[in-house]
Enzyme design. Structure first.
Site, PDB file in Angstrom:
ATOM      1  N   HIS A   1       5.036 -48.180  36.201  1.00 50.58           N
ATOM      2  CA  HIS A   1       4.569 -46.776  35.865  1.00 50.58           C
ATOM      3  C   HIS A   1       3.001 -46.460  36.595  1.00 50.58           C
ATOM      4  CE1 HIS A   1       4.544 -42.928  33.961  1.00 50.58           C
ATOM      5  NE2 HIS A   1       3.542 -43.145  33.115  1.00 50.58           N
TER       6      HIS A   1
ATOM      7  N   HIS B   1      -0.789 -38.545  34.458  1.00 44.67           N
ATOM      8  CA  HIS B   1       0.524 -39.504  34.942  1.00 44.67           C
ATOM      9  C   HIS B   1       1.897 -38.383  34.599  1.00 44.67           C
ATOM     10  CE1 HIS B   1       1.662 -40.930  30.732  1.00 44.67           C
ATOM     11  NE2 HIS B   1       0.591 -40.528  30.520  1.00 44.67           N
TER      12      HIS B   1
ATOM     13  N   CYS C   1       6.930 -40.751  38.629  1.00 47.84           N
ATOM     14  CA  CYS C   1       5.541 -40.935  38.617  1.00 47.84           C
ATOM     15  C   CYS C   1       4.938 -41.223  39.684  1.00 47.84           C
ATOM     16  CB  CYS C   1       5.443 -41.740  37.533  1.00 47.84           C
ATOM     17  SG  CYS C   1       6.084 -43.346  37.479  1.00 47.84           S
TER      18      CYS C   1
END
Length: 230
Positions: free
Chosen positions: A60, A72, A161
């Protein structure tokens, strides 16, 4: 055929998300667990830094904005259902995340460093070693990240992301995770043994379930698609 392959790619990525989510408890903020928030951010983080959090099946990514804030992109169905900013700003649960993946909705949001990392270690600007482009200035990176905060469309392959942070930091959206997955899938498709396997599986399905459009069409179409793509 391209649409069919894209659909299969997205479903395989979805299975990876589901497997990971089943291993994690529902996400909650530190304040909701009865703990006090951190008093300050680690001094090693600078505005515009790219933060990476390795997970079990994926990584991530986020952009550090300063003052213990990380922007994010995360799948989230709630912005499509309500405009209540207080509800949306609560930490995204696994249910919200999975529904966001299915509905192709996401949210670019800001969270604390601790909530963003969720107990995992953080890699700092690690992608600078693999991306050919030089990073933009820290302030420009942070401003790009801040301008995009809000509800956005989501795609496991084309807008995740990693696309968000690479656009902010390097000026061009790309995903190394997606590229690696596509390369693996292409090698799988090129292996003609998979054509024989899918054809045999289809014949067995017809033998067990009977011959019908729901069994005959996949038996013919899937091996043919793999053969033409190999």
């Amino acid at each position: 055929m391209l649409d069919t392959l894209t659909f299969l790619l997205q479903k395989l990525f979805l299975l990876a998300h589901i497997k990971l989510s089943s291993l994690l408890p529902p996400l909650t903020r530190r304040s909701e667990r009865g703990e006090s928030p951190p008093s300050g951010c680690p001094p090693r983080f600078q505005r515009g830094d790219l933060l990476e959090v390795p997970r079990t099946l994926f990584t991530h990514f986020g952009i550090y904005l300063g003052e213990d804030r990380v922007a994010h992109l995360i799948p989230d169905v709630l912005p499509a259902l309500t405009s209540d900013s207080r509800q949306i700003q609560r930490m995204v649960t696994n249910t919200r995340l999975l529904l966001g993946v299915l509905s192709k909705r996401a949210s670019i949001r800001t969270d604390s460093v601790e909530d963003f990392a969720y107990g995992a270690g953080i890699l700092l600007n690690h992608m600078d070693r693999t991306v050919l482009r030089s990073p933009l200035s820290g302030e420009e990176v942070a401003q790009r990240a801040e301008r995009l905060v809000g509800s956005v469309s989501y795609s496991l392959l084309w807008n995740n992301c990693e696309h968000y942070v690479t656009y902010c930091r390097y000026g061009s959206a790309e995903s190394l995770q997606t590229d690696q997955f596509c390369e693996w899938l292409k090698s799988l498709i090129r292996d003609q043994r998979n054509v024989l396997f899918t054809a045999l599986f289809g014949v067995l399905s017809m033998a067990c379930l009977g011959i019908s459009s729901s069994t005959a069409l996949p038996t013919l179409l899937v091996p043919f698609t793999l053969w033409m793509a190999s």
